[in-house]
Enzyme design. Sequence first.
Site, PDB file in Angstrom:
ATOM      1  N   LYS A 110      -6.351   6.269   0.489  1.00  0.00           N
ATOM      2  CA  LYS A 110      -6.635   6.872  -0.813  1.00  0.00           C
ATOM      3  C   LYS A 110      -7.309   5.884  -1.724  1.00  0.00           C
ATOM      4  O   LYS A 110      -6.825   4.757  -1.811  1.00  0.00           O
ATOM      5  CB  LYS A 110      -5.300   7.316  -1.409  1.00  0.00           C
ATOM      6  N   LYS A 156      -3.424   2.380  -0.441  1.00  0.00           N
ATOM      7  CA  LYS A 156      -3.791   2.992  -1.715  1.00  0.00           C
ATOM      8  C   LYS A 156      -4.416   1.927  -2.604  1.00  0.00           C
ATOM      9  O   LYS A 156      -3.794   0.914  -2.920  1.00  0.00           O
ATOM     10  CB  LYS A 156      -2.552   3.581  -2.381  1.00  0.00           C
TER      11      LYS A 156
END
Length: 327
Positions: A252, A199
């Site tokens: 992400k 992330k």
Amino acid sequence: MAFPITRLRRLRQTEPLRSLVRETRLSPESFIYPLFVCPGEGVRKAVGSMPGVSNLSVDQTVQEAREAYSLGVPGVILFGLPEKKDEVATGAWAEDGIVQRAARALKKEVPGLVVIADVCLCEYMSHGHCGIVKAAGSDYEILNDPTLEILARTAVSQARAGVDIIAPSDMMDGRVGAIRRALDAAGFANTPILSYAAKFASGFYGPFREAADSAPQFGDRRSYQMDGANLREAMREIELDIEEGADMIMVKPALPYLDVIAAARERFDLPLSAYQVSGEYAMIEAAARNGWIERERVILESLLSIRRAGASLILTYYAKEAARLLG
Ligand code: PBG
């Protein structure tokens, strides 16, 4: 013509031919629908920077999830807007927390729906950081290990509420292991963990922070989320999460990090998901509103590209709509 021409256009002449040789297909069963649960009843509060997305009270969450499920979307991921925020994220792990209540209702009202819960503290902390903050004058530190305990407690309370998959997004070191141990000890050895493994600290989360009311009140998330420049470090993050017990992994954001998705697909055999985040959604909506792009076409093209890069699951605010378009 002096040289022979290789005619790739032969197979592009008609839609049936194009369809016959299509390498990647998009279908609703790869979508996960993010929902923002808020207090109250009958509440649908529009999120300004994400046209079409709302904060939903538990009853409306159930309705929205039911609709998505009936269109073929197999799962939702829940984010909570608690009544109160504090310095220990009480709303995240309270037995009657907003996500816990929503999970119970969803498990009862929409049997078969896979309920995923995001595990993070930023929505529940008064300062908006994903971990415990130790302030030192004008300086501050996000404490890693003390945060693990609260994350683990959150995961257990979500599992108790019936959540099917626990999805930690905080990016503290060691959180997957801490959550796995806590779940096992509490009798939830069968509850899988979907780790937001790679992330990145991203400008594309802006609209989400309005939706979840979770913007950090000072500083930023760069000391825990990843530097956008680092692909090799992303592989290391994923590898460690797998070692610690992750059952599924995530990259992400999605579109600006397609190379990371592709590299992860190449290297790891776990189910791989990608999150088409709020800023990716907002960009499409904004350009479409200006008449600068064909909205539906770009929605499907962006989702297809994420699948082509190698993600088998896509978390997307377009889940319901894309399922309808594909239906
Ligand atoms: C919680 C969390 C965030 C997102 C998912 N979980 C925000 C953040 O890290 O600031 C972003 C999702 C999106 O932008 O759609 N930490």
